[in-house]
Write a protein that holds these residues in place. Structure first.
Motif, PDB file in Angstrom:
ATOM      1  N   SER A 180       0.763  -0.971  -0.124  1.00  0.00           N
ATOM      2  CA  SER A 180       0.039  -0.115   0.052  1.00  0.00           C
ATOM      3  C   SER A 180       0.946   1.405  -0.014  1.00  0.00           C
ATOM      4  CB  SER A 180      -1.033  -0.122   1.146  1.00  0.00           C
ATOM      5  OG  SER A 180      -1.592   1.167   1.426  1.00  0.00           O
ATOM      6  N   LEU A 196      -7.744   3.410  -3.542  1.00  0.00           N
ATOM      7  CA  LEU A 196      -7.367   2.182  -2.919  1.00  0.00           C
ATOM      8  C   LEU A 196      -8.367   2.191  -1.640  1.00  0.00           C
ATOM      9  CD1 LEU A 196      -3.628   2.649  -2.568  1.00  0.00           C
ATOM     10  CD2 LEU A 196      -4.708   1.059  -3.682  1.00  0.00           C
ATOM     11  N   GLY A 242      -5.822  -0.403   2.221  1.00  0.00           N
ATOM     12  CA  GLY A 242      -6.529   1.072   2.280  1.00  0.00           C
ATOM     13  C   GLY A 242      -7.123   1.587   3.350  1.00  0.00           C
TER      14      GLY A 242
END
Length: 192
Positions: free
Chosen positions: A45, A57, A103
């Motif tokens: 990420s 995301l 996310g």
């Protein structure tokens, strides 16, 4: 920050050993797999957030969490009806943690630092952190009661519904902050 916690993330992590044991998977091994997944996907990420953007995301994370929560609902529903398919539990837990980590884990904290003007950032960040941890405490506190009252399938159905609400909230109210100045972000909020 409330929506982040009401997805059930900390309750799921804190009770992961019990969830895996219920599924017939060694709780310690299952938890180790899930936590390794969390570390690896959080690293991914960090690499993707400035390339793809925060909002996409977050929406992707909610989609994966929704699917995995529905799978956990299905697992517990099947288990309660006498026919269970244990790989659903492990697959959905890994998907849930991976989706959260891509996310919903770090990005809300990043966005929080980007949307508040400097003059209120410290106070606003402190309030948001307090709300986040209070929400975590409340969700962890009521998770066991939810399981008793709603059953495990009902609890994960609740999480599925809450994740859907989170998706809609992000879709409607969270701007993309990637590459934007504080003034551009404030202009976006002022136009709403």
């Amino acid at each position: 920050m409330v929506l982040q916690q009401f997805t059930g993330i900390n309750a799921v992590i804190f009770y992961s050993t019990e969830i895996f044991t219920t599924a017939g998977v060694d709780g310690a091994e299952g938890s180790l797999i899930v936590m390794a997944t969390q570390v690896i996907v959080t690293g991914i990420s960090c690499l993707l957030v400035d390339k793809l953007g925060r909002r996409i995301l977050l929406l992707f994370a909610c989609s994966g969490m929704f699917l995995s929560s529905c799978l956990m609902t299905t697992f517990y529903f099947l288990k309660d009806s006498g026919t269970s398919y244990n790989p659903i539990a492990l697959t959905s837990m890994i998907l849930y943690i991976a989706s959260f980590s891509i996310g919903m884990g770090a990005i809300p904290w990043l966005i929080m630092s980007e949307i508040f003007p400097g003059r209120v950032r410290g106070v606003a960040g402190s309030v948001a952190t307090g709300v986040n941890w209070t929400s975590s405490f409340v969700m962890t506190l009521i998770f066991d009661t939810m399981n008793k009252v709603l059953g495990s399938s009902g609890t994960f159905m609740f999480f599925s519904c809450e994740i859907l609400v989170t998706f809609i909230f992000i879709f409607k109210y969270i701007p993309e902050t990637k590459g934007k100045s504080l003034e551009e972000i404030q202009d976006w909020f002022n136009s709403k």
